[in-house]
Design an enzyme around this catalytic site. Structure first.
Site: not given
Ligand code: PGA
Length: 258
Positions: A9-11, A95, A97, A169, A175, A216, A237-238
């Site tokens: 997920n590049w966000k 998600h 976010e 999640e 994150g 994470s 994610g990251g």
């Protein structure tokens, strides 16, 4: 046997077309060669077309990061399932976010509408669920996450339910560098996520739906999650923004017990 699925997920990163395409090209061949796991990239809307082009003739699938549930209408700035159906196979829904974005926040109810809309347009939903730290510490994870799953799956046919992907999640793990333990993730996925699906659709469906862990996940811990019997993949994610995402997927595929 559930085919594992790892999604990056590049966000709101990789925003320039040239940057997104060059990264996609950099990882494309090696990522395409990893066997035994479905691989999905989730770029921002504005680079979806370009990344889709770069991924032609590969087995790498694309996902959008959210969408509206209606096909068209007076919804300035929204993206509809029709717009996505030619560009990607999956769509991330709910998600955390996006569940937390004020007046436009995704709710259990709108997520359910979106899940139905996804199927109506040939998209597979990746439905995100997860508790916050307070709920976790108060022992409310089972009730809260179970409720999110029941709401998202409401009214689906058995065939649709079978095709859903769920991403568990825990919000406090996203994150933060503080992942859930593989054992805890395994327990919540098995008891809570599959449990809630089983209530409405039966044990066989619950055992067929693919459930990812997210929060994470990185190249060093992916194997410990994938080795868990209830965990069928990861939403990353990251760590999906670096070339060693390929190594992460490789290790995940190697550790998966299916
Ligand atoms: P993270 O994000 O891997 O950076 O924790 C996961 C997610 O939000 O899906």
């Amino acid at each position: 046997m559930r085919q594992p699925i790892i999604a990056g997920n590049w966000k709101m990163h990789m925003g320039r077309v040239e940057q997104a395409v060059s990264f996609a090209r950099q990882i494309r061949q090696a990522l395409n060669e990893v066997e035994g796991v479905d691989r999905v990239l989730c770029p921002p809307f504005t680079v979806l077309t370009a990344v889709a082009e770069a991924m032609q003739h590969t087995q790498i699938a694309l996902a959008a990061q959210t969408m509206h549930w209606e096909e068209m209408g007076a919804h300035t700035g929204e993206i509809s399932p029709v717009m996505l159906s030619e560009l990607c196979d999956y769509v991330i829904l709910g998600h955390s976010e996006r569940r937390a974005t004020g007046s436009t926040a995704e709710t259990d109810q709108s997520i359910n509408l979106k899940v139905h809309a996804a199927f109506a347009h040939g998209l597979t939903p990746i439905i995100c669920v997860g508790e916050n730290l307070e709920q976790n510490e108060a022992g409310e994870t089972h009730a809260f996450v179970g409720g999110q799953v029941r709401a998202a799956f409401d009214g689906l046919t058995t065939e649709q339910a079978l095709r859903c992907v769920v991403a568990y999640e825990p919000i406090w793990a996203i994150g933060t560098g503080k992942a859930a333990t593989p054992t805890d993730a395994n327990r919540t996925i098995g008891l809570t996520v599959r449990g809630a699906i089983a209530e409405s659709f039966g044990e066989e469906v619950a055992q067929t739906v693919r459930v990812q862990y997210g929060g994470s996940v990185n190249v060093d811990n992916i194997a410990s999650f994938m080795a868990m019997p209830e965990v069928d993949g990861a939403l990353v994610g990251g760590a999906s923004l670096k070339p060693d995402f390929v190594e992460l997927v490789r290790r995940g595929a190697g550790a998966s017990i299916g």
